[in-house]
Design a protein around this motif. Structure first.
Motif, short mmCIF file in Angstrom:
data_model
loop_
_atom_site.label_atom_id
_atom_site.label_comp_id
_atom_site.label_asym_id
_atom_site.label_seq_id
_atom_site.Cartn_x
_atom_site.Cartn_y
_atom_site.Cartn_z
N THR A 191 -5.23 3.79 3.27
CA THR A 191 -5.33 2.06 2.17
C THR A 191 -5.84 0.79 2.66
O THR A 191 -5.26 0.24 3.94
CB THR A 191 -5.20 2.37 0.98
OG1 THR A 191 -3.72 2.11 1.16
CG2 THR A 191 -4.93 4.01 0.44
N MET A 249 -6.65 1.82 -3.49
CA MET A 249 -7.68 2.97 -3.22
C MET A 249 -9.60 3.12 -4.34
O MET A 249 -9.95 3.77 -3.38
CB MET A 249 -6.73 4.98 -3.82
CG MET A 249 -7.65 6.14 -3.09
SD MET A 249 -7.64 6.04 -1.53
CE MET A 249 -9.83 6.15 -1.48
N LYS A 282 -12.79 3.10 -2.51
CA LYS A 282 -13.99 4.40 -3.28
C LYS A 282 -15.24 3.23 -3.71
O LYS A 282 -16.35 4.11 -3.18
CB LYS A 282 -12.93 4.90 -4.19
CG LYS A 282 -12.08 6.02 -3.57
CD LYS A 282 -12.21 7.26 -4.83
CE LYS A 282 -10.83 7.76 -5.05
NZ LYS A 282 -10.67 8.73 -6.40
N SER A 310 -4.97 4.46 -8.75
CA SER A 310 -3.68 2.88 -7.15
C SER A 310 -5.09 2.06 -7.15
O SER A 310 -6.02 2.23 -7.16
CB SER A 310 -4.19 3.59 -5.58
OG SER A 310 -4.24 2.77 -5.11
N LYS A 325 -0.63 5.62 3.86
CA LYS A 325 0.24 5.25 2.71
C LYS A 325 1.51 6.56 2.90
O LYS A 325 0.59 7.62 3.06
CB LYS A 325 -0.39 5.65 1.35
CG LYS A 325 -0.52 5.35 0.09
CD LYS A 325 -1.05 5.39 -1.29
CE LYS A 325 -1.20 4.72 -2.44
NZ LYS A 325 -0.34 3.50 -2.50
N ASP A 383 -13.49 10.50 0.73
CA ASP A 383 -12.08 9.84 0.34
C ASP A 383 -11.46 10.88 0.14
O ASP A 383 -11.63 11.86 1.02
CB ASP A 383 -12.42 9.69 -1.62
CG ASP A 383 -12.39 10.18 -2.38
OD1 ASP A 383 -12.09 11.54 -2.28
OD2 ASP A 383 -12.82 10.30 -3.30
N SER A 384 -9.96 10.51 -0.48
CA SER A 384 -9.22 11.23 0.33
C SER A 384 -8.35 12.56 -0.94
O SER A 384 -7.17 12.51 -1.14
CB SER A 384 -7.82 10.82 0.39
OG SER A 384 -6.98 9.59 -0.54
N SER A 407 -8.58 9.74 4.90
CA SER A 407 -7.12 11.00 4.88
C SER A 407 -7.05 11.56 6.52
O SER A 407 -8.29 11.94 7.24
CB SER A 407 -8.20 12.29 4.21
OG SER A 407 -7.54 13.13 4.15
N ASP A 438 0.25 -1.40 -0.27
CA ASP A 438 -0.10 -0.41 0.67
C ASP A 438 1.14 1.36 -0.19
O ASP A 438 0.30 2.18 -0.42
CB ASP A 438 -0.67 -0.32 1.24
CG ASP A 438 -1.77 -1.28 1.32
OD1 ASP A 438 -2.68 -1.15 -0.12
OD2 ASP A 438 -2.39 -1.83 1.96
N ASP A 469 -9.09 5.89 -11.25
CA ASP A 469 -7.89 5.66 -10.02
C ASP A 469 -7.14 5.23 -10.47
O ASP A 469 -6.69 4.14 -11.21
CB ASP A 469 -8.63 5.32 -8.26
CG ASP A 469 -7.81 6.09 -7.49
OD1 ASP A 469 -6.21 6.22 -7.39
OD2 ASP A 469 -8.46 6.89 -6.99
#
Length: 258
Positions: free
Chosen positions: A155, A192, A196, A189, A148, A101-102, A125, A60, A187
């Motif tokens: 994550t 991530m 989501k 990642s 991360k 989300d972040s 986040s 991660d 995304d």
């Protein structure tokens, strides 16, 4: 039973980092075909990465090379993000539960939530959690998981599993690394993107905050289809055609003047 087995497999990868197919066959008294099916599911969840003869725990802390550093992303299109945050704020009711989300656009929304009453916030986040918990009286649940590096976010499968404790959320506030009408939100990642997707699955409504630079760009991991969105807020630089296509799908679109 298969869900318990996969949960135990997750624990094995967390402890050992790498486990062979043969070990899993013997450990759970299952066939190699069953092992492969389970590993396919765990790989889609972002838990592991397949290697020859087995799998390894997903790392991660690897940031994709195509992703800019946080500070650069936060400064990029900042006036547009602030305008989008102001526009989206009107659609957040008091007394609601929200998964955030972040993304940098989502952080701008977090900075405005002091005007709302009695919200319950779930976020991965650290920046968003700190902003809300120190500036408002809202309840904040920090989603646990692997931290991360340089991102100040969590994550991985532990973060995704955290959401299983909640039956639903009223709204998922989602950003994007890439967006097209045909492919939806994507995304860079996998970890991530998986988180989501889990937020979206729990949500009664999905609101996306996506600036014009993300349109017509595709990232690695597909998060959700465009027609899953209830509301999309974007800036003045986004072309008219994709927004008209979204409206035709039934998505409410708000475009700011900035």
């Amino acid at each position: 039973m298969k869900y318990d087995r996969r949960r135990q497999m997750k624990q094995q990868f967390l402890q050992k980092k790498q486990v062979s197919n043969k070990e899993l066959c013997e450990m759970f008294s299952i066939s190699i075909e069953t092992v492969r099916r389970d590993l396919n599911i765990l790989e889609k969840e972002g838990v592991i990465r397949r290697v020859y003869g087995g799998a390894v725990l997903a790392d991660d802390n690897i940031m994709p090379e195509s992703m800019q550093a946080w500070n650069a992303r936060e400064a990029h299109n900042l006036p547009q993000k602030q305008a989008m945050a102001q526009a989206l704020l009107r659609y957040i009711p008091d007394n609601s539960t929200i998964a955030m989300d972040s993304g940098t656009s989502i952080l701008e929304i977090a900075r405005l939530l002091g005007s709302k009453k009695n919200l319950s916030i779930l976020t991965n986040s650290v920046r968003t959690a700190a902003e809300i918990s120190t500036g408002t009286g809202h309840t904040v649940y920090m989603i646990g998981g692997a931290m991360k590096q340089d991102e100040m976010i969590t994550t991985g499968f532990l973060a995704t599993d955290f959401l299983s404790y909640f039956s639903h959320v009223d709204i998922a506030l989602i950003s994007a690394d890439g967006f097209t009408v045909s492919e939806g939100i994507s995304d860079y990642s996998v970890e991530m993107g998986t988180l989501k997707a889990a937020m979206i699955e729990k949500a009664d409504k999905v609101y996306a905050c996506i600036d014009s630079s993300k349109f017509s760009a595709g990232a690695f991991y597909k998060v959700c289809a465009a027609d899953r969105l209830d509301l999309l807020v974007t800036d003045a630089g986004t072309p008219r055609q994709p927004l008209d296509e979204l409206r035709a799908m039934g998505v409410q679109v708000v475009q700011t003047e900035v």
